[in-house]
Design a protein around this motif. Sequence first.
Motif, PDB file in Angstrom:
ATOM      1  N   PRO A  61      45.959  15.025 -20.834  1.00  0.00           N
ATOM      2  CA  PRO A  61      46.093  16.611 -20.762  1.00  0.00           C
ATOM      3  C   PRO A  61      47.360  16.959 -20.489  1.00  0.00           C
ATOM      4  CG  PRO A  61      43.979  15.917 -19.722  1.00  0.00           C
ATOM      5  CD  PRO A  61      44.853  14.582 -19.903  1.00  0.00           C
ATOM      6  N   ARG A  62      47.812  17.962 -21.384  1.00  0.00           N
ATOM      7  CA  ARG A  62      49.227  18.397 -20.678  1.00  0.00           C
ATOM      8  C   ARG A  62      49.163  19.829 -20.164  1.00  0.00           C
ATOM      9  NH1 ARG A  62      53.218  15.301 -23.189  1.00  0.00           N
ATOM     10  NH2 ARG A  62      52.171  13.112 -23.598  1.00  0.00           N
ATOM     11  N   ALA A  63      49.991  20.212 -19.465  1.00  0.00           N
ATOM     12  CA  ALA A  63      49.886  21.544 -18.640  1.00  0.00           C
ATOM     13  C   ALA A  63      49.903  22.593 -19.511  1.00  0.00           C
ATOM     14  CB  ALA A  63      51.193  21.380 -17.768  1.00  0.00           C
ATOM     15  N   ALA A  64      50.730  22.503 -20.553  1.00  0.00           N
ATOM     16  CA  ALA A  64      51.043  23.640 -21.386  1.00  0.00           C
ATOM     17  C   ALA A  64      49.411  23.847 -22.070  1.00  0.00           C
ATOM     18  CB  ALA A  64      52.138  23.211 -22.565  1.00  0.00           C
ATOM     19  N   ALA A  65      48.854  22.871 -22.461  1.00  0.00           N
ATOM     20  CA  ALA A  65      47.613  22.857 -23.270  1.00  0.00           C
ATOM     21  C   ALA A  65      46.503  23.684 -22.191  1.00  0.00           C
ATOM     22  CB  ALA A  65      46.944  21.620 -23.792  1.00  0.00           C
ATOM     23  N   VAL A 115      51.903  13.344 -29.539  1.00  0.00           N
ATOM     24  CA  VAL A 115      50.849  13.585 -28.223  1.00  0.00           C
ATOM     25  C   VAL A 115      50.811  15.183 -28.296  1.00  0.00           C
ATOM     26  CG1 VAL A 115      50.380  13.233 -25.969  1.00  0.00           C
ATOM     27  CG2 VAL A 115      51.033  11.224 -27.548  1.00  0.00           C
ATOM     28  N   PRO A 116      51.777  16.056 -27.775  1.00  0.00           N
ATOM     29  CA  PRO A 116      51.919  17.351 -27.544  1.00  0.00           C
ATOM     30  C   PRO A 116      51.104  18.108 -28.620  1.00  0.00           C
ATOM     31  CG  PRO A 116      53.922  16.653 -27.033  1.00  0.00           C
ATOM     32  CD  PRO A 116      53.264  15.496 -27.779  1.00  0.00           C
ATOM     33  N   LEU A 117      51.230  17.770 -29.953  1.00  0.00           N
ATOM     34  CA  LEU A 117      50.609  18.315 -30.886  1.00  0.00           C
ATOM     35  C   LEU A 117      49.148  18.374 -30.879  1.00  0.00           C
ATOM     36  CD1 LEU A 117      51.614  19.944 -33.646  1.00  0.00           C
ATOM     37  CD2 LEU A 117      50.850  17.685 -34.804  1.00  0.00           C
ATOM     38  N   VAL A 118      48.603  17.039 -30.473  1.00  0.00           N
ATOM     39  CA  VAL A 118      47.134  16.768 -30.299  1.00  0.00           C
ATOM     40  C   VAL A 118      46.639  17.561 -29.122  1.00  0.00           C
ATOM     41  CG1 VAL A 118      45.452  14.973 -29.933  1.00  0.00           C
ATOM     42  CG2 VAL A 118      47.107  14.660 -31.799  1.00  0.00           C
ATOM     43  N   VAL A 138      39.585   9.174 -30.159  1.00  0.00           N
ATOM     44  CA  VAL A 138      39.637   8.704 -28.930  1.00  0.00           C
ATOM     45  C   VAL A 138      40.876   9.329 -28.201  1.00  0.00           C
ATOM     46  CG1 VAL A 138      39.689   6.740 -27.219  1.00  0.00           C
ATOM     47  CG2 VAL A 138      38.126   6.790 -29.650  1.00  0.00           C
ATOM     48  N   GLU A 139      42.178   9.135 -29.042  1.00  0.00           N
ATOM     49  CA  GLU A 139      43.380   9.580 -28.452  1.00  0.00           C
ATOM     50  C   GLU A 139      43.159  11.275 -28.094  1.00  0.00           C
ATOM     51  OE1 GLU A 139      46.307   6.362 -30.697  1.00  0.00           O
ATOM     52  OE2 GLU A 139      45.955   8.302 -31.704  1.00  0.00           O
ATOM     53  N   ALA A 140      42.580  11.978 -29.224  1.00  0.00           N
ATOM     54  CA  ALA A 140      42.462  13.222 -28.951  1.00  0.00           C
ATOM     55  C   ALA A 140      41.538  13.672 -27.733  1.00  0.00           C
ATOM     56  CB  ALA A 140      41.566  14.007 -30.049  1.00  0.00           C
ATOM     57  N   LEU A 141      40.485  12.908 -27.610  1.00  0.00           N
ATOM     58  CA  LEU A 141      39.410  13.032 -26.372  1.00  0.00           C
ATOM     59  C   LEU A 141      40.181  12.922 -25.021  1.00  0.00           C
ATOM     60  CD1 LEU A 141      36.429  11.475 -27.778  1.00  0.00           C
ATOM     61  CD2 LEU A 141      36.786  13.991 -27.562  1.00  0.00           C
ATOM     62  N   ALA A 142      41.354  11.740 -25.247  1.00  0.00           N
ATOM     63  CA  ALA A 142      41.834  11.419 -23.880  1.00  0.00           C
ATOM     64  C   ALA A 142      42.935  12.648 -23.470  1.00  0.00           C
ATOM     65  CB  ALA A 142      42.549  10.251 -24.010  1.00  0.00           C
ATOM     66  N   CYS A 143      43.138  13.416 -24.277  1.00  0.00           N
ATOM     67  CA  CYS A 143      43.827  14.573 -24.120  1.00  0.00           C
ATOM     68  C   CYS A 143      43.193  16.037 -23.604  1.00  0.00           C
ATOM     69  CB  CYS A 143      45.147  15.053 -25.308  1.00  0.00           C
ATOM     70  SG  CYS A 143      46.202  13.731 -25.741  1.00  0.00           S
ATOM     71  N   GLY A 144      41.931  15.551 -23.772  1.00  0.00           N
ATOM     72  CA  GLY A 144      40.923  16.753 -23.371  1.00  0.00           C
ATOM     73  C   GLY A 144      40.749  17.672 -24.585  1.00  0.00           C
ATOM     74  N   THR A 145      41.229  17.219 -25.723  1.00  0.00           N
ATOM     75  CA  THR A 145      40.923  18.018 -27.281  1.00  0.00           C
ATOM     76  C   THR A 145      39.653  17.810 -27.819  1.00  0.00           C
ATOM     77  OG1 THR A 145      43.366  18.239 -27.344  1.00  0.00           O
ATOM     78  CG2 THR A 145      41.863  18.577 -29.403  1.00  0.00           C
ATOM     79  N   PRO A 146      38.716  18.745 -27.678  1.00  0.00           N
ATOM     80  CA  PRO A 146      37.566  18.386 -28.411  1.00  0.00           C
ATOM     81  C   PRO A 146      37.261  17.965 -29.839  1.00  0.00           C
ATOM     82  CG  PRO A 146      37.457  20.449 -27.399  1.00  0.00           C
ATOM     83  CD  PRO A 146      38.760  20.031 -27.269  1.00  0.00           C
ATOM     84  N   VAL A 147      36.418  17.138 -30.350  1.00  0.00           N
ATOM     85  CA  VAL A 147      36.805  16.571 -31.585  1.00  0.00           C
ATOM     86  C   VAL A 147      35.445  16.944 -32.241  1.00  0.00           C
ATOM     87  CG1 VAL A 147      36.444  14.214 -32.820  1.00  0.00           C
ATOM     88  CG2 VAL A 147      37.866  14.469 -31.020  1.00  0.00           C
ATOM     89  N   VAL A 148      35.554  17.207 -33.859  1.00  0.00           N
ATOM     90  CA  VAL A 148      34.445  17.476 -34.739  1.00  0.00           C
ATOM     91  C   VAL A 148      34.837  16.397 -35.733  1.00  0.00           C
ATOM     92  CG1 VAL A 148      33.351  18.694 -36.473  1.00  0.00           C
ATOM     93  CG2 VAL A 148      34.503  19.931 -34.401  1.00  0.00           C
ATOM     94  N   ALA A 149      33.699  15.543 -36.085  1.00  0.00           N
ATOM     95  CA  ALA A 149      33.890  14.302 -36.813  1.00  0.00           C
ATOM     96  C   ALA A 149      32.694  14.087 -37.738  1.00  0.00           C
ATOM     97  CB  ALA A 149      34.295  12.982 -35.847  1.00  0.00           C
TER      98      ALA A 149
END
Length: 409
Positions: free
Chosen positions: A182-186, A300-303, A324-335
């Motif tokens: 996760p990124r602080a900006a997100a 990574v920041p984009l995701v 999996v990369e998106a999830l590690a950033c805290g970004t939910p996934v629709v798949a």
Amino acid sequence: MDARNEDLLDIAVIGPSRFPIREPYAGGLEVVVAKEVRALRARGHRVTLYAAAGSEGHDRRHEFTTLAAATGRGDSYYPPGGYEADAAEFERLMDHVAVSGFDVVLNHSLSHVPLVRAAEMATPMITTLHCPQLAPMQEAFDRLGSATGRVLAVSHSVLGSWRVPHGAEVLPNGVDLQIWRPRAAAAGRTAARSAARSAFRPAAGTAAAGTAAAARPVAGRTSRVGLRPTDRPRAVWTGRIVPEKGPHLAVEAARRTGLRLDLAGRVGDDRYMERVLAPRLRDAGDSVRYHGPLGRDALVPLVASAAVALVTPCWEEPFGLTAVEALACGTPVVALARGGIREILSGQPGVVLVEPGRDPSSALAAGIPAALTLNRAATARAAAAAFSHDARIDQLEARLRGLLVGAAS
């Protein structure tokens, strides 16, 4: 093996021959090989990488060059005589590997040659299967059996498409949690995004938090009264621009729900880009941005800053590393629930799986509202626990040492 430290190994890693192992990575296979080499070297092992010309940190004396120009016609395309020339390069490499005194060989290639030559070598070899069955490799397994060496697969879905007479194990891919996080900006944009979320209503039948179900299509565009274009949630799609990855479905789903969309990835099939994706990009106008291939510093920041990641396989996806990369950033996934995606992500927090059905873009659109309500911090924590690349390397090292003990006994 280093006589001064029996825990440190001299390892040969055979990468794929089509694309270089360097950023921006051509696809998930190149990412996996780069991470493995980097992690094993960080743990003190001596690792020699054999890879395509243009790679980073590889042995340039024995690099693959045949397929360097075979691009833009799909990632499985071989020019006339290309497969034979590629196999000849692998033969020359295996001549070298056989006499180089390695403790073990890790084979990530898509060539049958290392499997055939393993039968002649004193050095043990582990081959990892990254994709559905390839006929020349399958023929080697059928003919030589256990002489081809130990076999791993990235998912049960992948392994199910192969016949490995002597058996194989599944060792899933992992994510470098120092990079994908996760990124602080997100996190700072979460409150601002809540007003936009309220304009989206979860559709009945949507599967949240990893439960696969047939989501009902949204009837028309979801209401978003009062939202400026810049207030609309932003989705992200990353991967290879090829038919089997289906980025056109992400564009259609985003337009159905009024989301902005960022697309990032290498064009692997020019015809698909020109005939299928490009017209949709033109129709979408400013609401969809195509960034081309991106290195990790931009990707990574984009995701991590996206409201949701869309994963759109049109084949039996072997694993689904981008999810999996998106999830590690805290970004939910629709798949779309296909292949390894269904296997790896079922029950995983932060995931909405939908059945593709006859209208996969509508299924994706119907899953987006539920994803926008998921807890990003919990999503990231669960992904870190499930998909740590360090944990994968721990398991790989254990297999390497077990293999060497067995070979010595």
